[in-house]
Scaffold this motif. Structure first.
Motif, PDB file in Angstrom:
ATOM      1  N   LEU A  20       0.835  -1.183   0.000  1.00  0.00           N
ATOM      2  CA  LEU A  20       0.000   0.000   0.000  1.00  0.00           C
ATOM      3  C   LEU A  20       0.876   1.241   0.000  1.00  0.00           C
ATOM      4  N   SER A  21       0.392   2.271  -0.676  1.00  0.00           N
ATOM      5  CA  SER A  21       1.087   3.551  -0.711  1.00  0.00           C
ATOM      6  C   SER A  21       0.156   4.649  -0.229  1.00  0.00           C
ATOM      7  N   CYS A  22       0.747   5.658   0.360  1.00  0.00           N
ATOM      8  CA  CYS A  22      -0.005   6.835   0.798  1.00  0.00           C
ATOM      9  C   CYS A  22       0.779   8.067   0.379  1.00  0.00           C
ATOM     10  N   ALA A  23       0.189   8.847  -0.489  1.00  0.00           N
ATOM     11  CA  ALA A  23       0.794  10.101  -0.910  1.00  0.00           C
ATOM     12  C   ALA A  23       0.157  11.229  -0.119  1.00  0.00           C
ATOM     13  N   TYR A  24       0.961  12.017   0.558  1.00  0.00           N
ATOM     14  CA  TYR A  24       0.404  13.113   1.344  1.00  0.00           C
ATOM     15  C   TYR A  24       0.972  14.436   0.871  1.00  0.00           C
ATOM     16  N   SER A  25       0.164  15.486   1.042  1.00  0.00           N
ATOM     17  CA  SER A  25       0.586  16.814   0.605  1.00  0.00           C
ATOM     18  C   SER A  25      -0.137  17.869   1.416  1.00  0.00           C
ATOM     19  N   GLY A  26       0.414  19.064   1.412  1.00  0.00           N
ATOM     20  CA  GLY A  26      -0.227  20.200   2.062  1.00  0.00           C
ATOM     21  C   GLY A  26      -0.085  20.270   3.561  1.00  0.00           C
ATOM     22  N   ILE A  27       0.771  19.428   4.149  1.00  0.00           N
ATOM     23  CA  ILE A  27       0.939  19.430   5.600  1.00  0.00           C
ATOM     24  C   ILE A  27       2.089  20.352   5.948  1.00  0.00           C
ATOM     25  N   ALA A  28       1.767  21.496   6.542  1.00  0.00           N
ATOM     26  CA  ALA A  28       2.770  22.509   6.833  1.00  0.00           C
ATOM     27  C   ALA A  28       3.388  22.338   8.214  1.00  0.00           C
ATOM     28  N   GLU A  29       2.703  21.632   9.095  1.00  0.00           N
ATOM     29  CA  GLU A  29       3.199  21.467  10.459  1.00  0.00           C
ATOM     30  C   GLU A  29       4.175  20.304  10.546  1.00  0.00           C
ATOM     31  N   ARG A  30       4.836  20.196  11.677  1.00  0.00           N
ATOM     32  CA  ARG A  30       5.748  19.078  11.906  1.00  0.00           C
ATOM     33  C   ARG A  30       4.965  17.773  11.952  1.00  0.00           C
ATOM     34  N   ASN A  32       4.579  14.340  13.453  1.00  0.00           N
ATOM     35  CA  ASN A  32       5.000  13.598  14.637  1.00  0.00           C
ATOM     36  C   ASN A  32       4.681  12.109  14.545  1.00  0.00           C
ATOM     37  N   THR A  33       3.588  11.791  13.877  1.00  0.00           N
ATOM     38  CA  THR A  33       3.220  10.388  13.698  1.00  0.00           C
ATOM     39  C   THR A  33       2.683  10.185  12.290  1.00  0.00           C
ATOM     40  N   THR A  52       6.341   6.907  15.135  1.00  0.00           N
ATOM     41  CA  THR A  52       6.347   8.136  15.913  1.00  0.00           C
ATOM     42  C   THR A  52       7.732   8.764  15.815  1.00  0.00           C
ATOM     43  N   THR A  53       7.952   9.801  16.549  1.00  0.00           N
ATOM     44  CA  THR A  53       9.269  10.451  16.508  1.00  0.00           C
ATOM     45  C   THR A  53      10.359   9.575  17.100  1.00  0.00           C
ATOM     46  N   SER A  54       9.969   8.568  17.885  1.00  0.00           N
ATOM     47  CA  SER A  54      10.983   7.766  18.575  1.00  0.00           C
ATOM     48  C   SER A  54      10.895   6.278  18.333  1.00  0.00           C
ATOM     49  N   SER A  55       9.829   5.812  17.706  1.00  0.00           N
ATOM     50  CA  SER A  55       9.676   4.366  17.596  1.00  0.00           C
ATOM     51  C   SER A  55       8.705   3.982  16.493  1.00  0.00           C
ATOM     52  N   ILE A  56       8.683   2.670  16.219  1.00  0.00           N
ATOM     53  CA  ILE A  56       7.680   2.084  15.350  1.00  0.00           C
ATOM     54  C   ILE A  56       6.863   1.097  16.186  1.00  0.00           C
ATOM     55  N   TYR A  93      -6.469   2.659   5.976  1.00  0.00           N
ATOM     56  CA  TYR A  93      -6.368   4.110   5.934  1.00  0.00           C
ATOM     57  C   TYR A  93      -4.976   4.547   6.383  1.00  0.00           C
ATOM     58  N   CYS A  94      -4.452   5.555   5.727  1.00  0.00           N
ATOM     59  CA  CYS A  94      -3.236   6.164   6.252  1.00  0.00           C
ATOM     60  C   CYS A  94      -3.609   7.425   7.028  1.00  0.00           C
ATOM     61  N   SER A  95      -2.785   7.743   7.983  1.00  0.00           N
ATOM     62  CA  SER A  95      -3.031   8.894   8.845  1.00  0.00           C
ATOM     63  C   SER A  95      -1.717   9.592   9.156  1.00  0.00           C
TER      64      SER A  95
END
Length: 112
Positions: A20-30, A32-33, A52-56, A93-95
């Protein structure tokens, strides 16, 4: 405008693989997950795996079979699914930055 678009869902036989692939765009914030969730009719959407920022973190039911990865240069997230089982049938779903941003989902059906 934030967009997340999943692709790669299909009908596959037990023991088969999908990516599965998830293409994301338009996210200006950092970010984190970022992760993958799945939902079957009549049940709540549930976490499959996320970075996450520290783990899978990966649920036990798919450990050793599903692998999450990301390509930040391409704004892409992937879910490699191996040795698929009928219980893996769901809409995936990707998130990003759960629960803020979601895609519309892609159907994965595992059946002989």
């Amino acid at each position: 405008q934030v967009q997340l678009v999943e692709s790669g869902g299909d009908l596959v036989q037990p023991g088969g693989s999908l990516r599965l692939s998830c293409a994301y765009s338009g996210i200006a914030e950092r970010i984190n997950t970022m992760g993958w969730y799945r939902q079957v009719p009549g049940q709540q959407r549930k976490l499959v795996t996320h970075i996450t920022t520290s783990s899978i973190e990966t649920i036990e039911a798919v450990q050793g079979r599903f692998i999450i990865s990301r390509d930040d240069a391409k704004n892409m997230m992937y879910l490699q699914m191996n040795n698929l089982k009928t219980d893996d049938t769901a809409v995936y779903y990707c998130s990003v930055n759960y629960p803020k941003y979601w895609g519309r989902g892609t159907q994965v059906t595992v059946s002989s």
